[in-house]
Design an enzyme around this catalytic site. Structure first.
Site, PDB file in Angstrom:
ATOM      1  CB  SER A   1      -0.853   0.029   1.268  1.00 40.47           C
ATOM      2  OG  SER A   1      -0.060   0.397   2.384  1.00 40.47           O
ATOM      3  CG  ASP A   2       1.564   5.913  -1.078  1.00 41.35           C
ATOM      4  OD1 ASP A   2       2.484   5.919  -0.222  1.00 41.35           O
ATOM      5  OD2 ASP A   2       1.463   6.804  -1.935  1.00 41.35           O
ATOM      6  CD1 TRP A   3       4.960   4.941   5.087  1.00 45.82           C
ATOM      7  CD2 TRP A   3       4.753   3.787   3.187  1.00 45.82           C
ATOM      8  NE1 TRP A   3       5.958   3.987   5.050  1.00 45.82           N
ATOM      9  CE2 TRP A   3       5.854   3.259   3.902  1.00 45.82           C
ATOM     10  CE3 TRP A   3       4.428   3.185   1.970  1.00 45.82           C
ATOM     11  CZ2 TRP A   3       6.635   2.206   3.450  1.00 45.82           C
ATOM     12  CZ3 TRP A   3       5.197   2.127   1.508  1.00 45.82           C
ATOM     13  CH2 TRP A   3       6.279   1.653   2.246  1.00 45.82           C
ATOM     14  N   GLY A   4      -0.435   4.793   4.322  1.00 45.04           N
ATOM     15  CA  GLY A   4      -1.701   5.349   4.798  1.00 45.04           C
ATOM     16  C   GLY A   4      -2.806   5.262   3.767  1.00 45.04           C
TER      17      GLY A   4
END
Ligand code: BGC
Length: 745
Positions: A263-266
């Site tokens: 995932s991208d961060w968050g």
């Protein structure tokens, strides 16, 4: 010792020897990786399986301690290896051994149009990541340049899917030759930064397959990227990071890709959607480990909630095992790979790579009266004007911000190059960004200036007045709303009154060269009044030396634009036809989101300007040299020995000037009649050739099925329609030198 005891000891010893001799399959690197993965999987508890699917710190995920499988460390990417941050926070950890080589921006890499530069780039940055013991480098970025306002264009490779695909693939191969995985990002349709968490990109299949996916496909399928990062945005109503269509159907289905989706961060907001949408690893979910009660990482969507769901039979173990296999595979390809090289950091080779790539990527956009290269027999006094002449640019801009071991700014580069031969005076002319610390990394300069704006201009004009040559270093920087993650630019105009300043300089000295430092296009209302313009990108450690070498003519410029340089936003399809920055709407599942219809469809960049007969400031593929090249007549042959429609186009190219130089010869293909609308022409080949004065080379390109087909969204297939085509060979999309037609049967 009695007899029984002796026998027992012998048996025990034999057992121990046998145990030593028998390496478990998962640790035996002579075995195929999938066999090792199955073995490791069979030894893991449910808890261990869940644990490896989410972060344990800002940038790491745990391994499997009971099996001796190490943690997996990631790091940004994509233009240098980010300094260490605190375990739980974004701020730098304050280490003193984590400075790096800052390489040129990826737009500059794309502007080299030289896959060998992509290999060199990938190999070098991969060595730095390896030295720092990172297993996953968060890059390259390959999102298409859809609008010049996108704050992250500098991290991407331009507007053309073919060019971006070629460059991305070799970057990936270079990095992974170190046993370090790339994490190609941000999948997909992530083409601007404003409202990045809530934008819902809505595009049809033709745009998806023809424009936005090819670079990802080249990275994942052709070059075999080991991991990929999903974008923050939604795509056709579902989060990109766990989008059924993108991840399950296309990436893991049609492409049969065996890597891990990170995932991208968050970017994760829901367990069920993430589990079912094909996400394999979760990072950066909006909680820091130190806040709240308990271990915040356990609260990730793929942590305890997922564990409970599998235990209670809500999610299948088979689905979980698929994710675990992918993460184990990633670990075995990287952290567990005992044969990978050791890597190196800040080596002379890496600094040289930075310089070589920069020198090949800088684009000479305009050069009237041959004002460049600088004629040192005539030019005795140079006025260097503009904040970017002294500003260090490797710090800032978001997650790609670096702690470069050193950075030579343009003024230093000029001083190094010209020494005492030429008098160099410097005036800043404006004050832009004066930030001194970014995530606790010090820029090593204090750019505050007590002078008023009027005084700064007056001082600059004064310095320019008496100079033989004015070098203006302006453009953008890495502050918010410029070339920076999280925000887009607010317009195409140069900030901080630079346009007015240039006009004031032009009024007192006609010999002015503008060096535009940016990762994206800017409006140039003063273009006709200046003699030369250079697109100088962000060039990393060696910025100043690179630009000085180009300005002095030690290096003959050979970069070409990887995107169309628009005069204004309404020349760009995303703005002219689109709803940028989108239309807010309330979605019953996702809440408040912003719809962004990609009405420009497949007509992105030159595909849009050509369709609408718009003349941009500079066309895609444009770039000048200090020498000149003449193109002969293109010829075409059906390739011998092939039953299929495969053609070879050949064209002689001659260096007609008086110095050695490289030319990027571009092949475009035009389908003269088709059932579905197609662009006027599309890039389908390029070749960078180095020629001595007077030298001619026959440049050849192959045109095969891929170069002729379009994506038929109804049939869901690539189609080649029989009929007449044209092969156009030229120096840019706007400068076709020879065409030849051919018939496909
Ligand atoms: C960026 C990613 C980056 C990640 C980790 C995110 O905000 O979008 O590109 O890799 O942070 O720093």
């Amino acid at each position: 010792m009695n007899f029984k005891a002796i026998v027992f000891s012998c048996v025990a010893l034999w057992g121990a020897t046998a145990a030593v001799a028998q390496t478990p399959v998962y640790l035996d690197d002579s075995k195929p990786i999938d066999q090792r993965v199955e073995d490791a999987l069979s030894r893991m508890s449910l808890k261990e399986k869940i644990a490896i699917l989410h972060a344990q710190s800002k940038f790491s995920a745990p391994g499997v301690p009971s099996l001796g499988i190490p943690d997996l460390w990631t790091d940004d990417g994509p233009m240098g290896v980010r300094p260490e941050v605190l375990w739980d926070e974004w701020d730098q950890a304050g280490w003193t051994n984590d400075s790096c080589t800052a390489f040129p921006s990826l737009t500059c890499l794309a502007a080299t149009w030289n896959p060998e530069m992509a290999t060199l780039y990938g190999k070098s940055i991969g060595e730095e990541a390896r030295y720092r013991n990172k297993s996953v480098l968060l890059g390259p970025g390959v999102n298409i340049y859809r609008t010049p306002l996108n704050g992250r264009n500098f991290e991407y490779m331009g507007e053309d899917p073919y060019l971006a695909a070629q460059m991305a693939a070799d970057y990936v191969r270079g990095v992974q030759s170190n046993g370090v995985a790339v994490c190609v990002k941000h999948f997909a349709l992530n083409n601007h930064e404003s409202n990045r968490y809530t934008t819902n990109s809505i595009a049809g299949d033709r745009a998806l397959y023809e424009i936005y996916l090819p670079a990802f496909k080249a990275a994942c399928v052709d070059a075999g990227a080991w991991s990929l990062m999903g974008g923050y945005n939604l795509v056709n109503g579902q989060h990109a990071t766990y989008n059924q269509r993108l991840v399950n159907e296309i990436l893991k289905g049609e492409w049969n890709w065996d890597g891990a989706v990170i995932s991208d961060w968050g970017a994760v907001h829901d367990t069920k959607q993430a589990v079912e949408g094909g996400l394999d690893m979760e990072f950066g979910t909006g909680t820091d480990g130190l806040t709240g009660s308990g271990n915040s990482y356990d609260k990730y969507w793929l942590a305890n909630k997922y564990y409970d769901g599998v235990r209670d039979g809500i999610y299948s173990e088979e689905q979980l095992n698929d994710k675990v296999r992918r993460v184990l595979r990633l670990n075995m390809r990287t952290a567990m790979n005992r044969n990978r090289p050791w890597g190196s950091i800040n080596s002379p080779e890496h600094h040289q790579a930075c310089r070589t790539i920069g020198e090949e990527g800088v684009v000479l956009l305009k050069n009237t009266d041959k004002i460049l290269p600088i004629a040192t027999d005539k030019v005795k006094r140079i006025a260097v004007i503009g904040e970017n002449g002294i500003k260090r640019m490797t710090v800032g801009g978001g997650s790609s911000s670096l702690k470069a071991q050193y950075e030579i700014h343009p003024l230093e580069g000029l001083q190094n190059r010209f020494g005492n031969d030429v008098e160099i005076v410097y005036e800043r002319g404006y004050v832009g960004d004066t930030v001194t610390y970014y995530n606790n990394v010090w820029t090593k300069q204090d750019l505050r200036d007590p002078r008023s704006a009027e005084q700064l201009v007056a001082d600059a004009v004064n310095a320019a007045k008496d100079a033989d040559l004015v070098l203006f270093f302006g453009g953008l920087n890495k502050a918010y709303h410029q070339d920076s993650e999280g925000t887009d630019r607010e317009s195409m105009d140069l900030p901080y009154g630079q346009n007015e300043l240039i006009e004031a300089l032009v009024a007192v000295n006609p010999n002015i060269v503008v060096v535009n430092i940016s990762g994206t296009g800017v409006a140039m209302p003063w273009l006709d009044k200046v003699k030369a313009v250079i697109q100088g990108w962000y060039l990393g450690n060696e910025t100043g030396n690179t630009l000085a070498a180009i300005l002095a003519g030690d290096v003959n410029p050979s970069g070409k634009l990887p995107y169309t340089y628009y005069a204004s936003l309404d020349q760009c399809g995303a703005h002219k036809l689109g709803e940028y920055p989108g239309t807010p709407r309330h979605d019953p599942i996702e809440g408040d989101i912003i719809d962004m219809h990609y009405n420009d469809d497949i007509f992105v960049g030159y595909r849009f300007t050509e369709k609408n007969k718009i003349k941009p400031t500079f066309p895609f593929g444009h770039g000048l040299s200090y020498t000149t090249f003449e193109y002969g007549k293109a010829t075409i042959d059906r390739k011998k020995g092939t039953a299929d429609d495969v053609f070879t186009v050949t064209i002689p190219v001659t260096n007609t000037g008086d110095r050695e130089g490289s030319e990027i010869v571009q092949l475009y293909v035009s389908d003269l009649k088709s059932s579905l609308p197609r662009p006027v022409k599309e890039l389908k080949g390029f070749s960078k050739v180095r020629l001595a004065p007077g030298q001619t080379e026959n440049v050849s390109f192959e045109i095969s099925r891929d170069a002729l087909s379009y994506f038929d969204d109804k049939a869901h297939d690539w189609v080649v329609e029989p009929g007449k085509f044209e092969a156009l060979v030229g120096a840019s999309a706007g400068d076709i030198r020879s065409k030849v037609s051919f018939e496909v049967q």
